[in-house]
Design a protein around this motif. Structure first.
Motif, PDB file in Angstrom:
ATOM      1  N   PRO A  86      50.187  15.377 -15.520  1.00 10.12           N
ATOM      2  CA  PRO A  86      51.835  14.919 -14.382  1.00 10.12           C
ATOM      3  C   PRO A  86      52.919  15.626 -13.905  1.00 10.12           C
ATOM      4  CG  PRO A  86      51.932  14.056 -16.566  1.00 10.12           C
ATOM      5  CD  PRO A  86      50.739  14.321 -16.855  1.00 10.12           C
ATOM      6  N   GLU A  87      53.098  16.468 -15.233  1.00  9.57           N
ATOM      7  CA  GLU A  87      54.080  17.604 -14.161  1.00  9.57           C
ATOM      8  C   GLU A  87      53.788  18.023 -13.338  1.00  9.57           C
ATOM      9  OE1 GLU A  87      51.281  19.293 -17.219  1.00  9.57           O
ATOM     10  OE2 GLU A  87      52.596  17.466 -17.049  1.00  9.57           O
ATOM     11  N   VAL A  88      52.745  19.062 -13.147  1.00 10.99           N
ATOM     12  CA  VAL A  88      52.216  19.625 -12.339  1.00 10.99           C
ATOM     13  C   VAL A  88      53.273  18.774 -10.736  1.00 10.99           C
ATOM     14  CG1 VAL A  88      50.539  20.874 -11.444  1.00 10.99           C
ATOM     15  CG2 VAL A  88      50.530  20.900 -13.400  1.00 10.99           C
ATOM     16  N   ALA A  89      53.283  19.654 -10.068  1.00 12.60           N
ATOM     17  CA  ALA A  89      53.054  19.014  -8.610  1.00 12.60           C
ATOM     18  C   ALA A  89      52.006  19.608  -7.654  1.00 12.60           C
ATOM     19  CB  ALA A  89      54.660  19.977  -8.134  1.00 12.60           C
ATOM     20  N   VAL A  90      51.572  18.354  -7.026  1.00 14.64           N
ATOM     21  CA  VAL A  90      50.400  19.282  -6.281  1.00 14.64           C
ATOM     22  C   VAL A  90      50.363  18.471  -4.747  1.00 14.64           C
ATOM     23  CG1 VAL A  90      47.687  18.454  -5.876  1.00 14.64           C
ATOM     24  CG2 VAL A  90      48.518  19.010  -7.778  1.00 14.64           C
ATOM     25  N   GLN A  91      50.303  18.794  -3.843  1.00 13.50           N
ATOM     26  CA  GLN A  91      50.649  19.094  -2.529  1.00 13.50           C
ATOM     27  C   GLN A  91      49.127  18.564  -1.694  1.00 13.50           C
ATOM     28  OE1 GLN A  91      53.542  20.926   0.096  1.00 13.50           O
ATOM     29  NE2 GLN A  91      53.603  19.882   1.170  1.00 13.50           N
ATOM     30  N   ASP A  92      49.149  17.869  -1.019  1.00 11.35           N
ATOM     31  CA  ASP A  92      47.523  17.599  -0.521  1.00 11.35           C
ATOM     32  C   ASP A  92      47.653  18.466   0.971  1.00 11.35           C
ATOM     33  OD1 ASP A  92      48.940  15.726   0.072  1.00 11.35           O
ATOM     34  OD2 ASP A  92      47.286  14.843   1.789  1.00 11.35           O
ATOM     35  N   HIS A  93      46.341  18.810   1.341  1.00  8.30           N
ATOM     36  CA  HIS A  93      46.666  19.687   3.442  1.00  8.30           C
ATOM     37  C   HIS A  93      45.292  19.795   3.902  1.00  8.30           C
ATOM     38  CE1 HIS A  93      48.033  22.315   6.513  1.00  8.30           C
ATOM     39  NE2 HIS A  93      46.877  22.846   5.765  1.00  8.30           N
ATOM     40  N   ILE A  94      45.121  18.937   4.891  1.00  9.15           N
ATOM     41  CA  ILE A  94      43.786  19.301   5.710  1.00  9.15           C
ATOM     42  C   ILE A  94      43.913  20.282   6.493  1.00  9.15           C
ATOM     43  CG2 ILE A  94      42.225  17.642   6.716  1.00  9.15           C
ATOM     44  CD1 ILE A  94      43.962  15.007   4.791  1.00  9.15           C
ATOM     45  N   ALA A  95      43.043  21.247   7.046  1.00 12.67           N
ATOM     46  CA  ALA A  95      43.239  21.979   7.977  1.00 12.67           C
ATOM     47  C   ALA A  95      41.233  21.715   8.934  1.00 12.67           C
ATOM     48  CB  ALA A  95      43.233  23.385   7.743  1.00 12.67           C
ATOM     49  N   THR A  96      41.993  22.430  10.089  1.00 15.79           N
ATOM     50  CA  THR A  96      40.024  22.077  10.860  1.00 15.79           C
ATOM     51  C   THR A  96      39.958  23.575  10.782  1.00 15.79           C
ATOM     52  OG1 THR A  96      41.539  21.923  12.353  1.00 15.79           O
ATOM     53  CG2 THR A  96      40.530  19.930  11.906  1.00 15.79           C
ATOM     54  N   GLY A  97      38.474  24.424  11.501  1.00 17.19           N
ATOM     55  CA  GLY A  97      38.522  24.814  11.710  1.00 17.19           C
ATOM     56  C   GLY A  97      37.589  25.547  10.392  1.00 17.19           C
ATOM     57  N   THR A  98      37.209  27.197  10.342  1.00 19.42           N
ATOM     58  CA  THR A  98      36.210  27.348   9.476  1.00 19.42           C
ATOM     59  C   THR A  98      36.834  27.153   8.176  1.00 19.42           C
ATOM     60  OG1 THR A  98      36.471  29.731   9.943  1.00 19.42           O
ATOM     61  CG2 THR A  98      34.955  28.908  11.365  1.00 19.42           C
ATOM     62  N   VAL A  99      36.095  27.777   7.421  1.00 14.73           N
ATOM     63  CA  VAL A  99      36.352  27.684   5.714  1.00 14.73           C
ATOM     64  C   VAL A  99      37.995  29.077   4.785  1.00 14.73           C
ATOM     65  CG1 VAL A  99      36.298  27.395   3.070  1.00 14.73           C
ATOM     66  CG2 VAL A  99      34.913  25.940   5.008  1.00 14.73           C
ATOM     67  N   ASP A 100      37.307  30.157   5.467  1.00 12.82           N
ATOM     68  CA  ASP A 100      37.816  31.044   5.277  1.00 12.82           C
ATOM     69  C   ASP A 100      38.720  31.473   6.149  1.00 12.82           C
ATOM     70  OD1 ASP A 100      35.470  31.535   3.519  1.00 12.82           O
ATOM     71  OD2 ASP A 100      33.969  32.552   5.005  1.00 12.82           O
TER      72      ASP A 100
END
Length: 282
Positions: A86-100
Motif C-alpha cells: 500500500p505504500e507504493v504510489a501507482v498511477q495508471d495511464h492508457i495510451a493509443t498507438g503502437t506499443v513500442d
C-alpha cells in the motif's frame, strides 16, 4: 530506479512484472506508472478523459467503451496489489498507438528511469522462429534500463546479482546501475561473469574481471569465468545453474559485449534467461 514504468497487457507475464516492480519500488522508495496501450489510430475519437472527441464516429464511441473497460481492469489490478504494497504510489495511464512507440513516448514525457516488462521465456530453438518481441525491441531502443520478467516473484529476494560482460572499458558504463542495485539489496552477492568459448581465453578473462573491480574499487564480489559453445546460451545456462536472482547486461546497437558482433546479445539473453534480466543502454 525510482520512476518505474510497467507496461501491461493483462497477461500473466505482465502481472509478474508489476508484482516485481512494486517490490523494487518498495526497496528504493520509488513510484510506478502502470501503462496499457490500445492499438488504435489517434484519430479514433478516443480521449483519455473517457469522453468522445467532437465529430467522432461510432468507432469513436466503441473506443471510449473500450477505454472505460480497460480502466476498470487496471483499477482492479491496482487494488489487488495495493493490499500487498500500500505504500507504493501507482498511477495508471492508457495510451493509443503502437506499443513500442507509446512506451517510449511515456519514457520521454515522464522521465522514466526503469521499464519493467513481462515476457515469455524463449527456448534456443523456438526463438529462432519467434517474431521480434516488444521486450526485445524495448531492450534495443529504450534510453533507460529495461528489466524483463518471465516468472512469478511474490516474494522477490536478491541473493545473487550476475553482471555478464567481457569487462572491456565499455563495461564501466554499468557501474552506476550496479551500485544502485547493491545499495538496494545489500544482502546480495555480486558476481562478475565472463563467458568464454575456449578454455584458452579464461586467464585473460579473469585478468579483465579483476582489473574492472580494481578500477571501481569493488571489494565484495565473486569472479566467474564460464565456458560454453556460445555466449548467448552460456549466460542463461550459468544463471540457471547458479540460481541467479538477477542478470545485468549492457546493450547498444550491436551487443554490449565483444564476443558477438552480428546480433544484440542482451536482447537474446533478456528473453532466454529464466531469471530477470536488467539491460543497461550504453
Amino acid at each position: 530506479m525510482q520512476n518505474i514504468l510497467v507496461p501491461t497487457n493483462f497477461s500473466p507475464q505482465s502481472h509478474h512484472a508489476f508484482e516485481l516492480a512494486l517490490q523494487l519500488a518498495h526497496r528504493t522508495g520509488g513510484h510506478i506508472t502502470l501503462l496499457h496501450v490500445i492499438d488504435a489510430p489517434k484519430t479514433s475519437g478516443m480521449v483519455t478523459t473517457g469522453g468522445v472527441a467532437s465529430g467522432s464516429s461510432l468507432e469513436g464511441v466503441f473506443m471510449v467503451q473500450l477505454l472505460q473497460r480497460t480502466k476498470r481492469r487496471m483499477h482492479e489490478l491496482m487494488a489487488e496489489m495495493a493490499g500487498k504494497w500500500p505504500e507504493v504510489a501507482v498511477q495508471d495511464h492508457i495510451a493509443t498507438g503502437t506499443v513500442d512507440e507509446a512506451v517510449l513516448e511515456v519514457v520521454r514525457e515522464r522521465h522514466i528511469d526503469l521499464i519493467v516488462i513481462g515476457t515469455e521465456e524463449h527456448s534456443p530453438t523456438t526463438h529462432l522462429f519467434a517474431p521480434d518481441s516488444h521486450a526485445e525491441r524495448l531492450v534495443r531502443l529504450s534510453p533507460c534500463p529495461v528489466l524483463t520478467v518471465k516468472h512469478p516473484a511474490p516474494e522477490f529476494v536478491m541473493h545473487s546479482i550476475v553482471f555478464a560482460s567481457d569487462f572491456s572499458p565499455e563495461a564501466d558504463r554499468a557501474v552506476s546501475s550496479l551500485r544502485q542495485l547493491t545499495a538496494a539489496f545489500p544482502e546480495a552477492t555480486l558476481y562478475l561473469l565472463d563467458v568464454v568459448t575456449s578454455a584458452s581465453e579464461a586467464p585473460a578473462a579473469l585478468e579483465r574481471i579483476h582489473a574492472f573491480a580494481q578500477r571501481h574499487q569493488l571489494t565484495a564480489y565473486q569472479h566467474e569465468v564460464f565456458s560454453a559453445p556460445q555466449v548467448r546460451t552460456g549466460i542463461p545456462s550459468y544463471a540457471a545453474r547458479t540460481h541467479a536472482d538477477l542478470v545485468v547486461m549492457l546493450t547498444h546497437a550491436h551487443t554490449g559485449l565483444g564476443h558477438l558482433l552480428h546480433h544484440n546479445l542482451a536482447e537474446s539473453v533478456a528473453v532466454r534467461a529464466a531469471a530477470p534480466v536488467l539491460t543497461v543502454h550504453t
